[in-house]
Scaffold this active site. Sequence first.
Site, PDB file in Angstrom:
ATOM      1  N   MET A   1      40.088  39.961  25.663  1.00 25.40           N
ATOM      2  CA  MET A   1      39.457  40.325  26.928  1.00 25.40           C
ATOM      3  C   MET A   1      38.728  41.653  26.758  1.00 25.40           C
ATOM      4  SD  MET A   1      41.188  40.042  30.542  1.00 25.40           S
ATOM      5  CE  MET A   1      40.980  41.226  31.786  1.00 25.40           C
TER       6      MET A   1
ATOM      7  N   ASP B   1      36.272  33.339  33.164  1.00 24.03           N
ATOM      8  CA  ASP B   1      36.001  34.748  33.471  1.00 24.03           C
ATOM      9  C   ASP B   1      34.875  35.236  32.565  1.00 24.03           C
ATOM     10  OD1 ASP B   1      38.031  34.707  35.274  1.00 24.03           O
ATOM     11  OD2 ASP B   1      39.285  36.203  34.268  1.00 24.03           O
TER      12      ASP B   1
ATOM     13  N   TRP C   1      42.091  41.162  44.340  1.00 23.60           N
ATOM     14  CA  TRP C   1      42.605  40.746  43.047  1.00 23.60           C
ATOM     15  C   TRP C   1      43.988  40.087  43.146  1.00 23.60           C
ATOM     16  CZ3 TRP C   1      46.969  41.814  40.359  1.00 23.60           C
ATOM     17  CH2 TRP C   1      46.978  41.439  39.010  1.00 23.60           C
TER      18      TRP C   1
ATOM     19  N   ARG D   1      39.193  48.042  36.981  1.00 20.50           N
ATOM     20  CA  ARG D   1      39.056  47.119  38.115  1.00 20.50           C
ATOM     21  C   ARG D   1      38.125  47.730  39.157  1.00 20.50           C
ATOM     22  NH1 ARG D   1      44.557  45.521  40.406  1.00 20.50           N
ATOM     23  NH2 ARG D   1      44.792  44.699  38.311  1.00 20.50           N
TER      24      ARG D   1
ATOM     25  N   GLU E   1      45.469  34.066  43.021  1.00 17.60           N
ATOM     26  CA  GLU E   1      44.789  32.769  43.124  1.00 17.60           C
ATOM     27  C   GLU E   1      45.057  31.876  41.919  1.00 17.60           C
ATOM     28  OE1 GLU E   1      43.162  35.574  42.286  1.00 17.60           O
ATOM     29  OE2 GLU E   1      42.424  34.899  40.350  1.00 17.60           O
ATOM     30  N   ASP E   2      45.264  32.485  40.740  1.00 16.56           N
ATOM     31  CA  ASP E   2      45.524  31.671  39.544  1.00 16.56           C
ATOM     32  C   ASP E   2      46.937  31.078  39.590  1.00 16.56           C
ATOM     33  OD1 ASP E   2      46.431  34.272  39.398  1.00 16.56           O
ATOM     34  OD2 ASP E   2      45.881  34.583  37.304  1.00 16.56           O
TER      35      ASP E   2
ATOM     36  N   ASP F   1      34.680  37.946  31.128  1.00 21.98           N
ATOM     37  CA  ASP F   1      35.083  38.941  30.127  1.00 21.98           C
ATOM     38  C   ASP F   1      36.110  38.428  29.130  1.00 21.98           C
ATOM     39  OD1 ASP F   1      37.235  38.754  31.807  1.00 21.98           O
ATOM     40  OD2 ASP F   1      37.128  40.803  32.550  1.00 21.98           O
TER      41      ASP F   1
ATOM     42  N   HIS G   1      38.103  46.791  30.612  1.00 17.60           N
ATOM     43  CA  HIS G   1      37.313  47.305  31.747  1.00 17.60           C
ATOM     44  C   HIS G   1      38.234  47.827  32.840  1.00 17.60           C
ATOM     45  CE1 HIS G   1      38.339  43.964  34.476  1.00 17.60           C
ATOM     46  NE2 HIS G   1      38.385  43.243  33.377  1.00 17.60           N
TER      47      HIS G   1
HETATM   48  N1  UDP Z   1      34.504  39.380  38.589  1.00 18.17           N
HETATM   49  C1  UDP Z   1      33.202  39.860  38.613  1.00 18.17           C
HETATM   50  N2  UDP Z   1      32.919  40.999  39.311  1.00 18.17           N
HETATM   51  C2  UDP Z   1      33.878  41.695  39.986  1.00 18.17           C
HETATM   52  C3  UDP Z   1      35.204  41.221  39.953  1.00 18.17           C
HETATM   53  C4  UDP Z   1      35.491  40.071  39.229  1.00 18.17           C
HETATM   54  O1  UDP Z   1      32.306  39.255  38.010  1.00 18.17           O
HETATM   55  O2  UDP Z   1      33.547  42.696  40.613  1.00 18.17           O
HETATM   56  C5  UDP Z   1      34.812  38.095  37.906  1.00 18.17           C
HETATM   57  C6  UDP Z   1      34.622  38.182  36.410  1.00 18.17           C
HETATM   58  O3  UDP Z   1      34.283  36.903  35.928  1.00 18.17           O
HETATM   59  C7  UDP Z   1      36.007  38.595  35.967  1.00 18.17           C
HETATM   60  C8  UDP Z   1      36.876  37.758  36.872  1.00 18.17           C
HETATM   61  O4  UDP Z   1      36.177  37.732  38.111  1.00 18.17           O
HETATM   62  O5  UDP Z   1      36.222  38.322  34.615  1.00 18.17           O
HETATM   63  C9  UDP Z   1      38.307  38.296  37.046  1.00 18.17           C
HETATM   64  O6  UDP Z   1      38.293  39.610  37.571  1.00 18.17           O
HETATM   65  P1  UDP Z   1      38.878  40.849  36.736  1.00 18.17           P
HETATM   66  O7  UDP Z   1      38.268  40.809  35.360  1.00 18.17           O
HETATM   67  O8  UDP Z   1      38.645  42.105  37.515  1.00 18.17           O
HETATM   68  O9  UDP Z   1      40.417  40.541  36.701  1.00 18.17           O
HETATM   69  P2  UDP Z   1      41.423  40.607  35.445  1.00 18.17           P
HETATM   70  O10 UDP Z   1      41.484  39.206  34.958  1.00 18.17           O
HETATM   71  O11 UDP Z   1      40.812  41.540  34.433  1.00 18.17           O
HETATM   72  O12 UDP Z   1      42.720  41.101  35.963  1.00 18.17           O
HETATM   73 MN    MN Z   2      38.961  41.038  33.433  1.00 18.47          MN
END
Ligand code: UDP
Ligand code: MN
Length: 395
Positions: free
Chosen positions: A313, A208, A283, A318, A286-287, A210, A316
């Site tokens: 992390m 990811d 969202w 969503r 998938e993991d 972030d 941010h």
């Molecule tokens: N991501 C991105 N742009 C988006 C949505 C997701 O680049 O509009 C990629 C990015 O690498 C991100 C990962 O997909 O870290 C997982 O998505 P997100 O961070 O929204 O999910 P979280 O893990 O924070 O629940």
């Molecule tokens: Mn994230």
Amino acid sequence: MLRFHRLVTMRREGSILAVIVMNVVFMSMLFTRIEQERSLKNEITQNKYVEGNYLLDDFNEASDASIPLVDHVKIVERNWTRRTSPQSCPLFPPGLKGKLDLPGNDSIPPSLDNIAGYHPDVKLGSYKPIHCLARYKVAIVIPYRDRAEHLQVLLNHLHPVLKRQQLDYTIYTISFAGNGTFNKAKLINAGFVEVNKDRQYDCFVFHDVDVLVENDHCLYWCSEEPRQLSYYLDKFDYKPLEYKYPCRSESAPERTKLFGGAVMFSQKVFIEVNGMSNLYWGWGGEDDDLYWRIWSKGYDINNPYGENCRFSMIKHQREGYNRANPGRIPLVYHSIGRMPYDGLSNLRYKKLGFQRYPLYVNITVGVGKQHKKMHDFLSSDFNSTKCEKVKMPWE
Ligand code: UDP
Ligand code: MN
């Protein structure tokens, strides 16, 4: 004079002939292409598992898609003994720092130009140690759309770590084209195929944009078995996360473990599990689907570097285009049964761009959009406690 005139006429005839030959060649190439597209279309509609095209038809036209891809990935048995040659870099990289400083949440990262200035030895996204033979060739594969600031933070943080870990590596972003609903897993599948075409690697870290490793003793090294790098996440108070899925078939793991953020795969195992599912639009899920896949093949979460693999992390919101996927529970429920048909084997995407920048390589792909029938099906109101009773449209 007469001779000169004849010469001119011959020249003219010659060029007319050349134009005719070029036309014939062009027309035959066009016909071959149309024929290829027609047979691709047939191949797709004949696939009995995709009756109604639920699993494949993310594109409006078959001609929009590239060919089913599994045979595009050349399976290369990695020579793991390379790591024990007398020239190999040491087993414990000498320059590691341990706990790392993390950027504050409001701090502004250096510009890409400045970061590139700090790392003149990173060339077009790649680096390898010069005084010893890197033990591993690693591709860092980042699913990406519109997170420029996170990317700056990550590149600034990760390049020094990977250099100190004495890896031979390249960082790739796999950019999602357009502003449709995001599909991280399908991006990763497309990235895997494209990165394999660029160069041979020992392993892939799907990362990811972030998440930041907090200690460089958490090595981004390869192993034959898959590995969860971001084992302890600040977001979950650094507790290894396990949860029970609302519904589970006999063949599924009793407890699902967190398997996202940053995970490592050898090429062999990623192909063995048919990559990730292409069906998770939006969202979530998938993991867990990927964890069930590896679990069903006899692997489990693996973290040889213990508490060093703490990750933080970047906070941010969503994005609107990545809303929670309401159908993720029934999709995960059917994960293992669907694995042979849904993944690298039926992946279709369009490669739209490829750029080598100083600090990373970008590959832009169009992965289409969710089939409308599938979208309607997954948007229906699932009672998650009864999801085992939900029949998937292709069953
Ligand atoms: N991501 C991105 N742009 C988006 C949505 C997701 O680049 O509009 C990629 C990015 O690498 C991100 C990962 O997909 O870290 C997982 O998505 P997100 O961070 O929204 O999910 P979280 O893990 O924070 O629940
Ligand atoms: Mn994230």
